[in-house]
Design a protein around this motif. Structure first.
Motif, PDB file in Angstrom:
ATOM      1  N   MET A  71       0.802  -1.213   0.198  1.00 47.88           N
ATOM      2  CA  MET A  71       0.112  -0.096   0.000  1.00 47.88           C
ATOM      3  C   MET A  71       0.939   1.246  -0.154  1.00 47.88           C
ATOM      4  SD  MET A  71      -2.737   1.143   3.175  1.00 47.88           S
ATOM      5  CE  MET A  71      -3.452   2.819   3.265  1.00 47.88           C
ATOM      6  N   SER A  72       0.616   2.422  -1.057  1.00 46.21           N
ATOM      7  CA  SER A  72       1.165   3.319  -0.825  1.00 46.21           C
ATOM      8  C   SER A  72       0.389   4.582  -0.225  1.00 46.21           C
ATOM      9  CB  SER A  72       1.675   4.012  -2.252  1.00 46.21           C
ATOM     10  OG  SER A  72       0.292   3.971  -2.944  1.00 46.21           O
ATOM     11  N   ASN A  73       0.939   5.454   0.012  1.00 46.33           N
ATOM     12  CA  ASN A  73       0.001   6.622   0.868  1.00 46.33           C
ATOM     13  C   ASN A  73       0.428   8.089   0.560  1.00 46.33           C
ATOM     14  OD1 ASN A  73       2.265   6.893   2.308  1.00 46.33           O
ATOM     15  ND2 ASN A  73       1.654   7.123   4.058  1.00 46.33           N
ATOM     16  N   GLY A  74       1.185   8.124  -0.824  1.00 48.70           N
ATOM     17  CA  GLY A  74       1.217   9.559  -1.187  1.00 48.70           C
ATOM     18  C   GLY A  74       2.693  10.021  -0.788  1.00 48.70           C
ATOM     19  N   THR A  75       3.476   9.325  -0.061  1.00 50.52           N
ATOM     20  CA  THR A  75       4.725   9.337   0.335  1.00 50.52           C
ATOM     21  C   THR A  75       5.892   8.774  -0.207  1.00 50.52           C
ATOM     22  OG1 THR A  75       5.054   7.883   2.260  1.00 50.52           O
ATOM     23  CG2 THR A  75       3.981   9.992   2.899  1.00 50.52           C
ATOM     24  N   GLU A  76       7.121   8.541   0.210  1.00 51.16           N
ATOM     25  CA  GLU A  76       8.253   7.708  -0.389  1.00 51.16           C
ATOM     26  C   GLU A  76       7.835   6.154   0.394  1.00 51.16           C
ATOM     27  OE1 GLU A  76      10.103   9.063   3.304  1.00 51.16           O
ATOM     28  OE2 GLU A  76       8.707   9.804   1.979  1.00 51.16           O
ATOM     29  N   LYS A  77       7.172   5.946   1.164  1.00 55.20           N
ATOM     30  CA  LYS A  77       6.944   4.514   1.717  1.00 55.20           C
ATOM     31  C   LYS A  77       5.863   3.803   1.050  1.00 55.20           C
ATOM     32  CE  LYS A  77       8.202   4.966   6.636  1.00 55.20           C
ATOM     33  NZ  LYS A  77       9.204   5.974   6.338  1.00 55.20           N
ATOM     34  N   ALA A 135      19.816   9.024  -6.016  1.00 54.89           N
ATOM     35  CA  ALA A 135      20.241  10.326  -5.784  1.00 54.89           C
ATOM     36  C   ALA A 135      19.207  10.798  -4.601  1.00 54.89           C
ATOM     37  CB  ALA A 135      19.875  11.226  -7.038  1.00 54.89           C
ATOM     38  N   ASN A 136      17.816  10.370  -4.749  1.00 54.75           N
ATOM     39  CA  ASN A 136      17.000  11.054  -3.753  1.00 54.75           C
ATOM     40  C   ASN A 136      15.628   9.951  -3.472  1.00 54.75           C
ATOM     41  OD1 ASN A 136      15.547  11.606  -6.212  1.00 54.75           O
ATOM     42  ND2 ASN A 136      16.350  13.562  -6.312  1.00 54.75           N
ATOM     43  N   LYS A 137      14.803  10.367  -2.758  1.00 58.24           N
ATOM     44  CA  LYS A 137      13.685   9.540  -2.549  1.00 58.24           C
ATOM     45  C   LYS A 137      12.538   9.935  -3.457  1.00 58.24           C
ATOM     46  CE  LYS A 137      11.660  12.843   1.040  1.00 58.24           C
ATOM     47  NZ  LYS A 137      11.357  13.167   2.557  1.00 58.24           N
ATOM     48  N   ILE A 138      11.487   8.934  -3.659  1.00 55.96           N
ATOM     49  CA  ILE A 138      10.597   9.321  -4.658  1.00 55.96           C
ATOM     50  C   ILE A 138       9.183   9.347  -3.897  1.00 55.96           C
ATOM     51  CG2 ILE A 138       9.486   8.558  -6.860  1.00 55.96           C
ATOM     52  CD1 ILE A 138      12.339   9.348  -7.402  1.00 55.96           C
ATOM     53  N   GLU A 139       8.672  10.501  -3.878  1.00 55.87           N
ATOM     54  CA  GLU A 139       7.400  10.921  -2.961  1.00 55.87           C
ATOM     55  C   GLU A 139       6.190  10.875  -4.023  1.00 55.87           C
ATOM     56  OE1 GLU A 139       8.165  13.737   0.563  1.00 55.87           O
ATOM     57  OE2 GLU A 139       8.696  14.750  -1.257  1.00 55.87           O
ATOM     58  N   ALA A 140       5.107  10.572  -3.473  1.00 50.26           N
ATOM     59  CA  ALA A 140       3.921  10.682  -4.428  1.00 50.26           C
ATOM     60  C   ALA A 140       3.660   9.340  -5.261  1.00 50.26           C
ATOM     61  CB  ALA A 140       3.619  11.906  -5.265  1.00 50.26           C
ATOM     62  N   VAL A 141       4.197   8.355  -4.545  1.00 53.61           N
ATOM     63  CA  VAL A 141       4.134   7.021  -5.247  1.00 53.61           C
ATOM     64  C   VAL A 141       2.591   6.577  -5.377  1.00 53.61           C
ATOM     65  CG1 VAL A 141       4.673   4.453  -5.181  1.00 53.61           C
ATOM     66  CG2 VAL A 141       6.533   5.976  -4.547  1.00 53.61           C
ATOM     67  N   LYS A 165       8.709  -7.371  -9.216  1.00 46.90           N
ATOM     68  CA  LYS A 165       8.872  -6.072  -9.143  1.00 46.90           C
ATOM     69  C   LYS A 165       7.579  -5.299  -8.964  1.00 46.90           C
ATOM     70  CE  LYS A 165      13.330  -6.947  -9.980  1.00 46.90           C
ATOM     71  NZ  LYS A 165      14.363  -7.003  -8.916  1.00 46.90           N
ATOM     72  N   ILE A 166       7.626  -4.085  -8.394  1.00 44.67           N
ATOM     73  CA  ILE A 166       6.506  -3.032  -8.142  1.00 44.67           C
ATOM     74  C   ILE A 166       6.612  -2.203  -9.297  1.00 44.67           C
ATOM     75  CG2 ILE A 166       5.463  -1.559  -6.714  1.00 44.67           C
ATOM     76  CD1 ILE A 166       6.576  -3.228  -4.292  1.00 44.67           C
ATOM     77  N   TRP A 167       5.656  -2.109 -10.044  1.00 43.84           N
ATOM     78  CA  TRP A 167       5.652  -1.115 -10.824  1.00 43.84           C
ATOM     79  C   TRP A 167       4.853  -0.023 -10.142  1.00 43.84           C
ATOM     80  CZ3 TRP A 167       5.915  -1.840 -16.960  1.00 43.84           C
ATOM     81  CH2 TRP A 167       6.717  -2.921 -17.227  1.00 43.84           C
ATOM     82  N   ALA A 168       5.142   1.268 -10.512  1.00 39.15           N
ATOM     83  CA  ALA A 168       4.408   2.309  -9.803  1.00 39.15           C
ATOM     84  C   ALA A 168       4.319   3.655 -10.594  1.00 39.15           C
ATOM     85  CB  ALA A 168       5.192   2.631  -8.521  1.00 39.15           C
ATOM     86  N   ASN A 169       3.015   4.158 -10.573  1.00 40.39           N
ATOM     87  CA  ASN A 169       2.872   5.365 -11.137  1.00 40.39           C
ATOM     88  C   ASN A 169       3.451   6.657 -10.142  1.00 40.39           C
ATOM     89  OD1 ASN A 169      -0.109   4.449 -12.633  1.00 40.39           O
ATOM     90  ND2 ASN A 169       1.412   5.227 -13.851  1.00 40.39           N
ATOM     91  N   VAL A 170       4.162   7.496 -10.566  1.00 38.31           N
ATOM     92  CA  VAL A 170       4.521   8.799  -9.635  1.00 38.31           C
ATOM     93  C   VAL A 170       3.543   9.910  -9.893  1.00 38.31           C
ATOM     94  CG1 VAL A 170       6.237   9.956  -8.701  1.00 38.31           C
ATOM     95  CG2 VAL A 170       6.608   7.907  -9.436  1.00 38.31           C
ATOM     96  N   TYR A 171       2.735  10.170  -8.983  1.00 35.72           N
ATOM     97  CA  TYR A 171       1.752  11.394  -9.406  1.00 35.72           C
ATOM     98  C   TYR A 171       2.401  12.562  -9.800  1.00 35.72           C
ATOM     99  CZ  TYR A 171      -2.299  14.355  -8.703  1.00 35.72           C
ATOM    100  OH  TYR A 171      -3.194  15.441  -9.199  1.00 35.72           O
ATOM    101  N   GLY A 172       1.670  13.218 -10.968  1.00 41.61           N
ATOM    102  CA  GLY A 172       2.414  14.392 -11.556  1.00 41.61           C
ATOM    103  C   GLY A 172       3.410  14.339 -12.455  1.00 41.61           C
ATOM    104  N   ARG A 173       3.974  12.723 -12.724  1.00 40.89           N
ATOM    105  CA  ARG A 173       4.835  12.598 -13.444  1.00 40.89           C
ATOM    106  C   ARG A 173       4.363  11.607 -14.600  1.00 40.89           C
ATOM    107  NH1 ARG A 173      10.183  11.804  -9.687  1.00 40.89           N
ATOM    108  NH2 ARG A 173       9.899  13.740  -8.623  1.00 40.89           N
TER     109      ARG A 173
END
Length: 357
Positions: A244-250, A271-277, A286-294
């Motif tokens: 479950m994703s909750n809009g953070t990098e977790k 390089a950095n964390k990916i938020e808005a998963v 593997k987990i395929w994930a949309n990233v909100y706004g991208r």
């Protein structure tokens, strides 16, 4: 009597102030030596923890605690060598409990562990295009048997500017026909879905609850509360547990029966964390994930949260009908029979079947 009370309060204030002063003085005696540490590490690296002891106090031992778990004790002020090989990606708090001259004090600092390798860019090929309900504000997308199950939110619909109604629906993916649908109340904003053991699990955005349905009939089996107060975004499963994703990098790993947290991963590149998963799909381990706004998909290693690949799908938005309510790419469904991936977006009028080169 008032005089005695005033004296007592003054004395107590002095005593508390004195204790706080002593505590601060002890804390200022030592610090973790950050001159030998980095702000950012990779899993293949290690660090040497040691204490700065500028007052030359006699240190008996130092216990190092990483994220509330003891990782070792050094005698005197010897260095503690520690590898990050088995640590989660993300932000870490390191504390040192210093034992000296029959006293103790605790100090701390922090650092971040990121993915070891940069994600690789993958290319894709469109092999089919299918119709999609332009009013569907897609939040969850998953095949079950030969049927495409879709969860929608109550976003605006088809240029009307009016909010729709969240739903759970069965769709003929070749024609776009919706042949079974249940709707949520207007106060509920539907989010991600996943199907496990003939049950459909559906999240809500800010209602702090989700639902379990019979996958055949869509009869609601139960309502569950989230294990903590948070938003619900994406949902998938590995055949055993829920993710479950909750809009953070977790991304949280949940028990499908209790819906309680088992573990979590933090999503990072090198390089950095990916938020808005956002919307999630489990494909070939593997987990395929949309990233909100991208308008891109991140392919994530579920063992450590490292983003291993990126698929840039921004060109797809140019292939759908333009209208005022057109929103971002969101929706990944893997068809195990064809071994192809179906992607769409919020209020898109098309679904694209793609393969990855």
């Amino acid at each position: 009597m008032l005089y005695i009370k005033s004296l007592t309060i003054i004395s107590l204030s002095i005593l508390i102030g004195s204790c706080e002063g002593d505590k601060n003085e002890k804390n200022n005696l030592f610090s973790i030596d950050t001159s030998v540490l980095k702000q950012v590490y990779q899993p293949n690296e290690s660090a040497d923890f040691v204490i700065k002891n500028e007052k030359a106090k006699k240190i008996d031992s130092v216990n190092y605690i990483l994220n509330n778990k003891s990782i070792g004790t050094s005698l005197g002020n010897n260095k503690l060598h520690y590898s990050f090989e088995n640590e989660k990606l993300g932000w870490h708090l390191i504390k040192a409990k210093v034992y000296f001259e029959n006293e103790t004090t605790e100090i701390q600092t922090n650092f971040t562990v990121v993915a070891q390798d940069a994600p690789k860019l993958l290319t894709y090929k469109i092999i089919n295009t299918y119709p999609h309900d332009i009013k569907a504000y897609t939040q969850g997308f998953e095949f079950y048997r030969d049927t495409l199950i879709e969860g929608t939110g109550n976003g605006a619909g088809s240029g009307t500017g009016k909010r729709g109604i969240s739903s759970l629906r069965k769709t003929n993916y070749k024609t776009g026909e919706v042949y079974k649908k249940v709707e949520l109340g207007m106060q509920y904003f539907g989010e991600g879905i996943t199907i496990l053991n003939n049950k459909v699990y559906q999240l809500t955005y800010q209602n702090n609850e989700g639902y379990v349905y019979n996958a055949d009939t869509f009869e609601k089996i139960k309502t569950f509360k989230y294990f903590k107060n948070m938003e619900g975004w994406g949902f998938t499963n590995d055949g055993k547990n829920l993710y479950m994703s909750n809009g953070t990098e977790k991304i949280y790993i949940l028990d499908p029966e209790t819906l309680e947290e088992i573990d979590y991963i933090n999503i990072y590149t090198n390089a950095n964390k990916i938020e808005a998963v956002n919307e999630l799909e489990w494909i070939d381990g593997k987990i395929w994930a949309n990233v909100y706004g991208r308008d891109a998909i991140a392919i994530i290693n579920p063992k450590n949260g490292a983003v291993e690949n990126i698929i840039n799908l921004s060109d797809l938005k140019n292939k759908v009908t333009k209208h005022p309510d057109l929103d971002v790419l969101n929706g990944i469904a893997y068809n195990p029979k064809t071994k192809t991936v179906f992607v769409t977006g919020k209020n898109w009028d098309k679904v694209f079947e793609i393969t990855i080169d």
